[in-house]
Design a protein around this motif. Sequence first.
Motif, short mmCIF file in Angstrom:
data_model
loop_
_atom_site.label_atom_id
_atom_site.label_comp_id
_atom_site.label_asym_id
_atom_site.label_seq_id
_atom_site.Cartn_x
_atom_site.Cartn_y
_atom_site.Cartn_z
N ALA A 133 4.41 -5.51 2.89
CA ALA A 133 4.54 -4.80 1.62
C ALA A 133 5.85 -5.14 0.93
O ALA A 133 6.88 -5.35 1.59
CB ALA A 133 4.47 -3.28 1.86
N ASN A 134 5.79 -5.22 -0.39
CA ASN A 134 6.96 -5.40 -1.24
C ASN A 134 7.62 -6.77 -1.09
O ASN A 134 8.83 -6.89 -1.01
CB ASN A 134 8.01 -4.30 -0.99
CG ASN A 134 8.93 -4.13 -2.19
OD1 ASN A 134 8.53 -4.24 -3.34
ND2 ASN A 134 10.20 -3.87 -1.91
N VAL A 158 2.62 -3.06 10.38
CA VAL A 158 2.96 -2.86 8.97
C VAL A 158 4.42 -3.22 8.77
O VAL A 158 5.32 -2.60 9.35
CB VAL A 158 2.70 -1.40 8.54
CG1 VAL A 158 3.03 -1.22 7.06
CG2 VAL A 158 1.26 -1.00 8.82
N VAL A 159 4.68 -4.22 7.93
CA VAL A 159 6.02 -4.70 7.65
C VAL A 159 6.35 -4.33 6.20
O VAL A 159 5.60 -4.69 5.29
CB VAL A 159 6.13 -6.23 7.83
CG1 VAL A 159 7.58 -6.68 7.67
CG2 VAL A 159 5.58 -6.65 9.18
N MET A 160 7.46 -3.62 6.01
CA MET A 160 7.83 -3.15 4.67
C MET A 160 9.26 -3.58 4.35
O MET A 160 10.17 -3.33 5.13
CB MET A 160 7.71 -1.62 4.61
CG MET A 160 6.30 -1.11 4.77
SD MET A 160 6.22 0.65 5.24
CE MET A 160 6.53 0.53 7.01
N LEU A 161 9.44 -4.23 3.22
CA LEU A 161 10.77 -4.62 2.76
C LEU A 161 11.17 -3.70 1.62
O LEU A 161 10.35 -3.36 0.75
CB LEU A 161 10.79 -6.08 2.31
CG LEU A 161 10.58 -7.09 3.44
CD1 LEU A 161 9.11 -7.47 3.58
CD2 LEU A 161 11.43 -8.33 3.25
N THR A 162 12.43 -3.30 1.59
CA THR A 162 12.89 -2.34 0.60
C THR A 162 14.40 -2.42 0.45
O THR A 162 15.09 -2.97 1.31
CB THR A 162 12.51 -0.90 1.04
OG1 THR A 162 13.01 0.05 0.10
CG2 THR A 162 13.06 -0.58 2.42
N VAL A 168 2.63 -13.10 6.96
CA VAL A 168 1.42 -12.67 7.67
C VAL A 168 0.91 -13.79 8.57
O VAL A 168 0.60 -13.58 9.75
CB VAL A 168 0.33 -12.25 6.66
CG1 VAL A 168 -1.03 -12.13 7.35
CG2 VAL A 168 0.69 -10.93 5.99
N ASP A 169 0.85 -14.99 8.02
CA ASP A 169 0.33 -16.12 8.80
C ASP A 169 1.26 -16.47 9.96
O ASP A 169 0.81 -16.79 11.06
CB ASP A 169 0.15 -17.34 7.89
CG ASP A 169 -0.98 -17.16 6.89
OD1 ASP A 169 -1.79 -16.24 7.07
OD2 ASP A 169 -1.04 -17.95 5.93
N THR A 196 0.83 -1.19 0.00
CA THR A 196 0.00 0.00 0.00
C THR A 196 0.87 1.24 0.00
O THR A 196 0.38 2.35 0.17
CB THR A 196 -0.91 0.02 1.24
OG1 THR A 196 -0.09 -0.09 2.40
CG2 THR A 196 -1.88 -1.15 1.21
N PHE A 197 2.18 1.06 -0.20
CA PHE A 197 3.13 2.15 -0.24
C PHE A 197 3.86 2.13 -1.57
O PHE A 197 3.95 1.12 -2.24
CB PHE A 197 4.14 2.04 0.91
CG PHE A 197 3.51 2.08 2.26
CD1 PHE A 197 3.17 0.90 2.89
CD2 PHE A 197 3.24 3.28 2.89
CE1 PHE A 197 2.58 0.91 4.14
CE2 PHE A 197 2.66 3.29 4.13
CZ PHE A 197 2.33 2.11 4.75
N ALA A 198 4.42 3.25 -1.94
CA ALA A 198 5.17 3.35 -3.19
C ALA A 198 6.59 2.89 -2.95
O ALA A 198 7.48 3.67 -2.63
CB ALA A 198 5.16 4.79 -3.71
#
Length: 303
Positions: free
Chosen positions: A71-72, A106-110, A82-83, A9-11
């Motif tokens: 995310a990502n 909220v977990v975001m990989l980048t 998630v599970d 949900t993020f760019a």
Amino acid sequence: MASSLAVSTFALAQERPAQPDPEPTRVDDIVVQGMPLRDQVTTFVDAVTAPPAGRAPARWADRAGVCVGVANLGRDSAQFMVDRVSEVALLLDMPVGEPGCSPNVVVMLTDDAPGLAAALVERSPNAFRPHYAGAAGTVRKLDIFVASDRPARWWHVAMPVTGESGNPAIRMPGDDRIPRVKVPLSRLTTTIRNELRRAFIIVDIDQVEHLTLTQLSDYVAMVAFAQIDPDHEVGDFPSILNVIAVPTAASEMTDWDRAYLQALYGVELNRRRPSSQRGQIAADMFRDRRAAAGDEGAQSVGD
């Protein structure tokens, strides 16, 4: 058990496919030789527990539960994470959100963690530091969160609430009502506790590519459900928190980690002094580890 959409949900920059996750290998817990078990537990709890200054440790409220968003990451891998994180929530007797819920973890990989952190804080500063006391870390800690080169960084937002109703124990911005807080007669306990409301976890994908998806997911779960000190020094303990630096340290969340989380979520968070609250967590964790080791095992490590 899926509790959120496993899509970004993020760019973010680009999606990197995850490698297949090998079957985890069970690693037996170890202990620090020469140190009594009670001292081991106390040292660990003191090292990892890091609520905002002047606040007691916070935890997620069981009435609201958690909703995990990733995310990502490839869809299947994101759903696995998630599970896996949601399974830890269930272990702690917390409900998890249904698919499509609004994520509060909220977990975001980048591949540009500082850049992503800076963009998120600039876009929504109040999400990271709400306008009420004790919600999150200081401005300096937020600056470190943004600029750090750590493989993983996390940020929690909490709220002080009243024990009976769960309503905010502070005056919220724009609200002229004064919260009603019942004051106990005891000087040691309070009716106010701190509840986690949001957790942001940003992972530098280039610095964790040596981990299995199970290892990374369990690491994320550990820092999502507790206010872990990012500068923790727990190399002598059997914890998933060591896995980024030493991938062979644990193949998954250990019994030691679970004991800490269950102690955090099992004690009454009603102590006025934050240090007393940590002492309660350590006491419960000690009882769990002593029972697991048995009387003979506990004596063997000097207790």
